[in-house]
Design a protein around this motif. Structure first.
Motif, PDB file in Angstrom:
ATOM      1  N   SER A  73       0.936  -1.159   0.012  1.00  0.00           N
ATOM      2  CA  SER A  73       0.326   0.184   0.583  1.00  0.00           C
ATOM      3  C   SER A  73       1.172   0.912   0.424  1.00  0.00           C
ATOM      4  O   SER A  73       2.432   1.122   0.411  1.00  0.00           O
ATOM      5  CB  SER A  73      -0.973  -0.196   0.602  1.00  0.00           C
ATOM      6  OG  SER A  73      -0.495   0.627   2.245  1.00  0.00           O
ATOM      7  N   ASN A  74       0.262   2.735  -0.250  1.00  0.00           N
ATOM      8  CA  ASN A  74       1.492   3.596  -0.288  1.00  0.00           C
ATOM      9  C   ASN A  74       1.029   4.820   0.892  1.00  0.00           C
ATOM     10  O   ASN A  74       1.556   5.239   1.839  1.00  0.00           O
ATOM     11  CB  ASN A  74       0.235   4.121  -1.272  1.00  0.00           C
ATOM     12  CG  ASN A  74       1.191   4.042  -2.863  1.00  0.00           C
ATOM     13  OD1 ASN A  74       2.558   3.736  -2.737  1.00  0.00           O
ATOM     14  ND2 ASN A  74       0.286   3.832  -3.527  1.00  0.00           N
ATOM     15  N   TYR A  77       6.915   4.042   2.508  1.00  0.00           N
ATOM     16  CA  TYR A  77       7.943   3.904   0.736  1.00  0.00           C
ATOM     17  C   TYR A  77       7.786   2.796   1.032  1.00  0.00           C
ATOM     18  O   TYR A  77       8.326   1.991   1.848  1.00  0.00           O
ATOM     19  CB  TYR A  77       8.639   5.290   2.045  1.00  0.00           C
ATOM     20  CG  TYR A  77       8.919   7.164   2.732  1.00  0.00           C
ATOM     21  CD1 TYR A  77       8.843   7.906   1.365  1.00  0.00           C
ATOM     22  CD2 TYR A  77       8.481   6.087   3.153  1.00  0.00           C
ATOM     23  CE1 TYR A  77       8.316   8.802   1.683  1.00  0.00           C
ATOM     24  CE2 TYR A  77       7.680   8.397   4.193  1.00  0.00           C
ATOM     25  CZ  TYR A  77       8.563   8.775   3.347  1.00  0.00           C
ATOM     26  OH  TYR A  77       7.975  10.030   3.894  1.00  0.00           O
ATOM     27  N   GLN A  81       9.135   2.148  -6.533  1.00  0.00           N
ATOM     28  CA  GLN A  81       8.422   3.299  -7.290  1.00  0.00           C
ATOM     29  C   GLN A  81       9.712   4.931  -6.601  1.00  0.00           C
ATOM     30  O   GLN A  81       8.964   5.408  -8.225  1.00  0.00           O
ATOM     31  CB  GLN A  81       7.529   3.732  -5.707  1.00  0.00           C
ATOM     32  CG  GLN A  81       6.073   4.714  -6.508  1.00  0.00           C
ATOM     33  CD  GLN A  81       5.329   4.896  -4.861  1.00  0.00           C
ATOM     34  OE1 GLN A  81       5.214   5.616  -4.014  1.00  0.00           O
ATOM     35  NE2 GLN A  81       4.099   4.052  -5.561  1.00  0.00           N
ATOM     36  N   GLY A 276      -5.432   9.274  -4.984  1.00  0.00           N
ATOM     37  CA  GLY A 276      -4.389   8.068  -4.555  1.00  0.00           C
ATOM     38  C   GLY A 276      -4.396   6.680  -5.715  1.00  0.00           C
ATOM     39  O   GLY A 276      -5.901   6.764  -6.419  1.00  0.00           O
ATOM     40  N   GLY A 281       1.857   2.639  -8.122  1.00  0.00           N
ATOM     41  CA  GLY A 281       3.113   2.208  -7.632  1.00  0.00           C
ATOM     42  C   GLY A 281       3.645   0.731  -7.165  1.00  0.00           C
ATOM     43  O   GLY A 281       4.536   1.005  -6.666  1.00  0.00           O
ATOM     44  N   ASN A 282       2.802   0.111  -7.461  1.00  0.00           N
ATOM     45  CA  ASN A 282       3.267  -1.557  -6.495  1.00  0.00           C
ATOM     46  C   ASN A 282       4.851  -1.778  -6.632  1.00  0.00           C
ATOM     47  O   ASN A 282       5.458  -1.374  -7.747  1.00  0.00           O
ATOM     48  CB  ASN A 282       2.497  -1.864  -6.612  1.00  0.00           C
ATOM     49  CG  ASN A 282       2.716  -4.000  -7.131  1.00  0.00           C
ATOM     50  OD1 ASN A 282       3.284  -3.920  -7.198  1.00  0.00           O
ATOM     51  ND2 ASN A 282       1.715  -4.707  -6.304  1.00  0.00           N
TER      52      ASN A 282
END
Ligand SMILES: *Cc1c(COP(=O)(O)O)cnc(C)c1O
Length: 396
Positions: A73-74, A77, A81, A276, A281-282
């Protein structure tokens, strides 16, 4: 042997007319079907497999990252990504990146960003101008943004806020459509799905100047044209301008699903919570895109497209001279269309398939060639040979 095509017709939603072949394996510019027949692939997953199929740098990046860390998850960090964002910024005119999973998501993000910009800086302006024969994706909003009626009709009513009936390659049409509600103009540097339409060399420059004079944003949808397909790393470089916002997807992951929204600092007005994505960006998809982009840049793959693209165009021009039913060949780099004087595209596609060449039907009377960016003159010779052979069967 399992009849996969019959099972598909039973279980899968019938949203696309498929070419009757079941592909099971790919390597470079070649794919194989379930009967072992080999094809030269000039479709490349719809302009996606930039480094061809199963490129070792992509396979390695995915495998290694999959063994290490897949999804967080975002909220946290993660390293791939950030590496991808840095790579994109350092190799483009853009300052900030948001990573998502597909083209339409990147465009949704771009339009949301432009609306935020409109709210904050343009007294609430929200409308985005797009052009006839554009293609921006399949969500409801991107369907509304797409300037083709056939995509609109089944889904009326569509989200508001788009002016999508503006003529492409016509600066006066854009000027006439601009109002105090306009926050952005969204264009493809060369229209892809909508016909492989190449604008005049000074079109984007004129649009850029118009946007500057009105204080509105220029969004370039480089989902198909980005990552070298036109013979430059980014399409905008061919036209001597810089957009405020740019979207990427197709070629970015060479087949791994990923999209990206990029913006100049001046247009980068999202605040925490404004946008979001769960998967965006996984680590795995980002690692794959890093590997692709590094490879493209290091090996000047866009330079290859420029050179070999010219060779492809010369070969096609010769075919056009030879066969009077070819009315036009057009395009840039490895985004090319062959237009016929009648609706033979499906028959041409099937005849090519029979002879081991995969091509894309652009519309009833035109096919599109969108090979992997790594093909050389040898593969072009093979493809031109098959096309020549096929076209000779259409001479009356
Ligand atoms: C393919 C494409 C899209 C949509 O991308 P998806 O990944 O299918 O959502 C948007 N814009 C352009 C120019 C495209 O070629």
């Amino acid at each position: 042997m399992t009849d996969w095509q019959e099972l598909e017709s039973k279980y899968y939603m019938q949203v696309v007319v498929r070419t009757p072949v079941t592909l099971v394996k790919g390597e470079g510019a070649r794919v194989w079907d379930d009967k072992g027949k080999e094809y030269l692939d000039f479709v490349a997953g719809w302009a996606v497999n930039s480094l061809g199929h199963s490129h070792p740098v992509v396979a390695e990046a995915v495998a290694e990252q999959a063994r290490t860390l897949v999804q967080t998850s975002n909220q946290y960090y993660t390293i791939p990504q950030v590496q991808l964002a840095e790579l994109l910024v350092k190799n483009s005119c853009m300052d900030r990146v948001f990573i998502c999973n597909s083209g339409l998501e990147a465009n949704e993000g771009a339009v949301k960003l432009a609306r935020r910009y409109g709210h904050i800086k343009l007294k609430g302006a929200y409308e985005v101008i797009t052009t006839i024969n554009s293609f921006h994706g399949r969500s409801l909003a991107m369907t509304a943004a797409t300037g083709q009626d056939k995509f609109h009709t089944p889904y009326i009513p569509l989200p508001v806020g788009f002016m999508s009936s503006v003529k492409y390659n016509d600066i006066e049409a854009i000027k006439a459509a601009t109002t105090d509600k306009t926050c952005a103009i969204m264009l493809e540097p060369v229209q892809g799905e909508g016909g492989v339409n190449v604008p005049d060399d000074d079109y984007l420059k004129k649009v850029r100047e118009w946007c500057d004079s009105k204080g509105i944003l220029l969004i370039l949808d480089e989902i198909q044209t980005g990552i070298g397909r036109l013979g430059a790393l980014w399409g905008y470089q061919l036209y001597g301008i810089e957009p405020d916002i740019m979207t990427l997807a197709k070629g970015l992951g060479s087949g791994i699903p990923i999209g990206a929204l990029l913006a100049k600092e001046s247009a980068s007005v999202f605040a925490p919570g404004d946008h979001g994505s769960t998967f965006g960006g996984n680590p795995v998809t980002s690692a794959a895109a890093c590997a692709v982009l590094e490879y493209v840049i290091k090996n000047d793959i866009h330079g290859n497209v420029k050179k070999v693209g010219q060779y492809l165009m010369e070969g096609l021009q010769k075919l056009k001279k030879k066969y009077s039913f070819i009315t036009e060949v057009r395009g840039r780099g490895f985004l090319v269309a062959i237009e016929f004087d009648n609706d033979i595209a499906q028959d041409v596609l099937m005849a090519c398939l029979e002879k081991g060449l995969l091509v894309n039907k652009l519309k009833p009377g035109a096919i599109r060639l969108i090979p992997p960016l790594i093909v050389g003159n040898k593969e072009i010779d093979l493809a031109i040979g098959v096309l020549d052979d096929v076209f000779s069967g259409f001479v009356k």
